[in-house]
Design a protein around this motif. Structure first.
Motif, PDB file in Angstrom:
ATOM      1  N   ALA A  85      20.685  18.569  43.313  1.00  0.00           N
ATOM      2  CA  ALA A  85      21.542  19.463  44.098  1.00  0.00           C
ATOM      3  C   ALA A  85      20.954  20.864  44.137  1.00  0.00           C
ATOM      4  O   ALA A  85      20.988  21.536  45.180  1.00  0.00           O
ATOM      5  CB  ALA A  85      22.948  19.489  43.494  1.00  0.00           C
ATOM      6  N   VAL A  86      20.409  21.319  43.015  1.00  0.00           N
ATOM      7  CA  VAL A  86      19.785  22.644  42.977  1.00  0.00           C
ATOM      8  C   VAL A  86      18.588  22.693  43.917  1.00  0.00           C
ATOM      9  O   VAL A  86      18.398  23.664  44.656  1.00  0.00           O
ATOM     10  CB  VAL A  86      19.361  22.998  41.538  1.00  0.00           C
ATOM     11  CG1 VAL A  86      18.525  24.273  41.527  1.00  0.00           C
ATOM     12  CG2 VAL A  86      20.586  23.165  40.654  1.00  0.00           C
ATOM     13  N   ALA A  87      17.773  21.651  43.912  1.00  0.00           N
ATOM     14  CA  ALA A  87      16.619  21.601  44.802  1.00  0.00           C
ATOM     15  C   ALA A  87      17.058  21.689  46.264  1.00  0.00           C
ATOM     16  O   ALA A  87      16.435  22.387  47.074  1.00  0.00           O
ATOM     17  CB  ALA A  87      15.818  20.324  44.556  1.00  0.00           C
ATOM     18  N   SER A  88      18.141  20.997  46.594  1.00  0.00           N
ATOM     19  CA  SER A  88      18.644  21.051  47.971  1.00  0.00           C
ATOM     20  C   SER A  88      19.115  22.456  48.328  1.00  0.00           C
ATOM     21  O   SER A  88      18.866  22.944  49.439  1.00  0.00           O
ATOM     22  CB  SER A  88      19.789  20.055  48.141  1.00  0.00           C
ATOM     23  OG  SER A  88      19.324  18.728  47.964  1.00  0.00           O
ATOM     24  N   GLN A  89      19.800  23.133  47.357  1.00  0.00           N
ATOM     25  CA  GLN A  89      20.234  24.503  47.609  1.00  0.00           C
ATOM     26  C   GLN A  89      19.057  25.428  47.875  1.00  0.00           C
ATOM     27  O   GLN A  89      19.140  26.352  48.687  1.00  0.00           O
ATOM     28  CB  GLN A  89      21.027  25.029  46.405  1.00  0.00           C
ATOM     29  CG  GLN A  89      22.444  24.492  46.293  1.00  0.00           C
ATOM     30  CD  GLN A  89      23.137  25.077  45.071  1.00  0.00           C
ATOM     31  OE1 GLN A  89      22.933  24.615  43.943  1.00  0.00           O
ATOM     32  NE2 GLN A  89      23.947  26.087  45.289  1.00  0.00           N
ATOM     33  N   LEU A  90      17.952  25.172  47.188  1.00  0.00           N
ATOM     34  CA  LEU A  90      16.764  25.999  47.344  1.00  0.00           C
ATOM     35  C   LEU A  90      16.003  25.711  48.628  1.00  0.00           C
ATOM     36  O   LEU A  90      15.066  26.428  48.974  1.00  0.00           O
ATOM     37  CB  LEU A  90      15.824  25.795  46.153  1.00  0.00           C
ATOM     38  CG  LEU A  90      16.321  26.279  44.798  1.00  0.00           C
ATOM     39  CD1 LEU A  90      15.430  25.743  43.687  1.00  0.00           C
ATOM     40  CD2 LEU A  90      16.386  27.798  44.755  1.00  0.00           C
ATOM     41  N   GLY A  91      16.403  24.645  49.324  1.00  0.00           N
ATOM     42  CA  GLY A  91      15.670  24.243  50.521  1.00  0.00           C
ATOM     43  C   GLY A  91      14.438  23.429  50.198  1.00  0.00           C
ATOM     44  O   GLY A  91      13.457  23.450  50.954  1.00  0.00           O
ATOM     45  N   CYS A  92      14.478  22.715  49.071  1.00  0.00           N
ATOM     46  CA  CYS A  92      13.338  21.921  48.620  1.00  0.00           C
ATOM     47  C   CYS A  92      13.653  20.432  48.693  1.00  0.00           C
ATOM     48  O   CYS A  92      14.804  20.025  48.810  1.00  0.00           O
ATOM     49  CB  CYS A  92      12.959  22.289  47.186  1.00  0.00           C
ATOM     50  SG  CYS A  92      12.585  24.043  46.952  1.00  0.00           S
ATOM     51  N   ASP A  93      12.625  19.633  48.568  1.00  0.00           N
ATOM     52  CA  ASP A  93      12.769  18.187  48.566  1.00  0.00           C
ATOM     53  C   ASP A  93      13.407  17.758  47.241  1.00  0.00           C
ATOM     54  O   ASP A  93      12.791  17.893  46.188  1.00  0.00           O
ATOM     55  CB  ASP A  93      11.392  17.536  48.718  1.00  0.00           C
ATOM     56  CG  ASP A  93      11.458  16.022  48.703  1.00  0.00           C
ATOM     57  OD1 ASP A  93      12.572  15.470  48.622  1.00  0.00           O
ATOM     58  OD2 ASP A  93      10.375  15.398  48.742  1.00  0.00           O
ATOM     59  N   PRO A  94      14.632  17.247  47.245  1.00  0.00           N
ATOM     60  CA  PRO A  94      15.306  16.894  45.992  1.00  0.00           C
ATOM     61  C   PRO A  94      14.633  15.752  45.243  1.00  0.00           C
ATOM     62  O   PRO A  94      14.857  15.586  44.046  1.00  0.00           O
ATOM     63  CB  PRO A  94      16.720  16.515  46.435  1.00  0.00           C
ATOM     64  CG  PRO A  94      16.592  16.150  47.876  1.00  0.00           C
ATOM     65  CD  PRO A  94      15.487  16.991  48.416  1.00  0.00           C
ATOM     66  N   ALA A  95      13.801  14.997  45.931  1.00  0.00           N
ATOM     67  CA  ALA A  95      13.146  13.874  45.262  1.00  0.00           C
ATOM     68  C   ALA A  95      12.149  14.342  44.205  1.00  0.00           C
ATOM     69  O   ALA A  95      11.771  13.582  43.316  1.00  0.00           O
ATOM     70  CB  ALA A  95      12.431  12.997  46.294  1.00  0.00           C
ATOM     71  N   GLN A  96      11.708  15.604  44.289  1.00  0.00           N
ATOM     72  CA  GLN A  96      10.738  16.099  43.319  1.00  0.00           C
ATOM     73  C   GLN A  96      11.381  16.764  42.109  1.00  0.00           C
ATOM     74  O   GLN A  96      10.709  17.263  41.216  1.00  0.00           O
ATOM     75  CB  GLN A  96       9.756  17.051  44.013  1.00  0.00           C
ATOM     76  CG  GLN A  96       8.976  16.356  45.109  1.00  0.00           C
ATOM     77  CD  GLN A  96       7.783  17.175  45.552  1.00  0.00           C
ATOM     78  OE1 GLN A  96       7.122  17.812  44.745  1.00  0.00           O
ATOM     79  NE2 GLN A  96       7.494  17.142  46.853  1.00  0.00           N
ATOM     80  N   ALA A  97      12.721  16.785  42.097  1.00  0.00           N
ATOM     81  CA  ALA A  97      13.536  17.142  40.933  1.00  0.00           C
ATOM     82  C   ALA A  97      13.190  18.493  40.322  1.00  0.00           C
ATOM     83  O   ALA A  97      13.160  19.501  41.018  1.00  0.00           O
ATOM     84  CB  ALA A  97      13.482  16.025  39.903  1.00  0.00           C
ATOM     85  N   ASP A  98      12.901  18.528  38.968  1.00  0.00           N
ATOM     86  CA  ASP A  98      12.977  19.810  38.264  1.00  0.00           C
ATOM     87  C   ASP A  98      11.713  20.643  38.291  1.00  0.00           C
ATOM     88  O   ASP A  98      11.741  21.794  37.886  1.00  0.00           O
ATOM     89  CB  ASP A  98      13.412  19.593  36.808  1.00  0.00           C
ATOM     90  CG  ASP A  98      12.477  18.691  36.036  1.00  0.00           C
ATOM     91  OD1 ASP A  98      12.795  18.369  34.899  1.00  0.00           O
ATOM     92  OD2 ASP A  98      11.428  18.302  36.590  1.00  0.00           O
ATOM     93  N   ALA A  99      10.578  20.121  38.700  1.00  0.00           N
ATOM     94  CA  ALA A  99       9.360  20.927  38.826  1.00  0.00           C
ATOM     95  C   ALA A  99       8.890  20.834  40.274  1.00  0.00           C
ATOM     96  O   ALA A  99       8.324  19.829  40.686  1.00  0.00           O
ATOM     97  CB  ALA A  99       8.272  20.439  37.877  1.00  0.00           C
TER      98      ALA A  99
END
Length: 284
Positions: A85-99
């Motif tokens: 969810a954080v990755a999505s908020q950042l406008g990033c691909d959520p599949a790549q998770a925490d890094a």
């Protein structure tokens, strides 16, 4: 007559040498001849000679692994963070998770521009309404001290920005003054813990077991107690126990740092001490 004088000179030399000979067990200090100082004309290309750094002695081990006590603070736990969810908020691909490597995962994210990688799972103790995302390898020069929060590298320059996510939106924080303006006043112990991590880059630790039992590496202890991170309220504000994990390569020393946080966001180091060290010469 000349032979007689030479003989007398020889005998006197022997006596002098015997008289100068040190007694048994006596230590003789020899003073070296001063070297001749050769002055040279200064040049515009001369490089100044820096003073030799003082090498601090290593801490003395105080306990064996069997003697180590573990002080727990079960009321302080890391809160769960939905990194996708954080990755999505950042406008990033959520599949790549925490890094998240920005070039690959967030090429169109405006708030992530200028970062090489985002760590969305970092610094997640404390205020559960605030998520801190580390923006690493910011494109700034080391001399531009107002352009980054701090350098977390050990033998290389690794500048940090933070992306602070709160219910009212996201903010890219580039220096400590901006961080203080954004997060102060500090009114609760949870906010103090979040702020202490954000301001220093230090880490919360919860020792789930003794390091020499968790990892198959030789460990030297410099303290007889392992204490989990926690916050206590004081008349001046809050005291926070965090850790500096110097984990580029071993010897890997873990240092405890006790901080004082005032309500207006001032941070003071009260105490630092080495806790343990991994003795193996390996990068992990």
């Amino acid at each position: 007559m000349g032979k007689i004088f030479r003989s007398l000179f020889f005998v006197l030399s022997i006596f002098v040498l015997m008289g100068c000979r040190p007694a048994a067990g006596e230590v003789v200090s020899l003073t070296p001849r001063p070297t001749r100082q050769v002055e040279s004309e200064p040049s515009a290309t001369d490089i100044p000679v820096l003073p030799t750094p003082t090498i601090e002695p290593s801490p003395t081990p105080t306990a064996t692994p069997q003697d180590i006590d573990h002080v727990q603070h079960p009321e302080w736990q890391p809160h769960d963070v939905d990194v996708t969810a954080v990755a999505s908020q950042l406008g990033c691909d959520p599949a790549q998770a925490d890094a998240l490597v920005v070039e690959d995962a967030c090429p169109d994210s405006e708030i992530a521009q200028g970062c090489y990688v985002l760590y969305t799972a970092a610094l997640q103790w404390g205020d559960d309404e605030t998520t801190l995302v580390q923006c690493r390898y910011v494109e700034v020069k080391e001399s531009e001290t107002d352009a980054y929060l701090y350098n977390i590298g050990i033998d290389h320059f690794l500048p940090i920005h933070l992306i602070v996510i709160r219910p009212d939106g996201m903010t890219r924080v580039k220096n400590l003054i901006e961080l203080q303006v954004l997060l102060a006043p500090i009114e609760t112990s949870e906010q103090a813990l979040t702020y202490a991590q954000a301001y220093t880059g230090l880490t919360t630790v919860q020792f789930e077991g003794k390091p020499h039992l968790l990892l198959d590496y030789p460990v030297t202890y410099y303290a007889d107690t392992l204490e989990d991170s926690y916050v206590e309220t004081t008349d001046a504000g809050f005291n926070v126990l965090l850790y500096d994990l110097s984990d580029d390569c071993t010897p890997w020393t873990t240092t405890a740092v006790r901080l004082q946080i005032t309500p207006d966001g001032q941070v003071t180091t009260l105490e630092t001490f080495d806790v343990y060290n991994f003795d193996d010469n390996t990068c992990y």
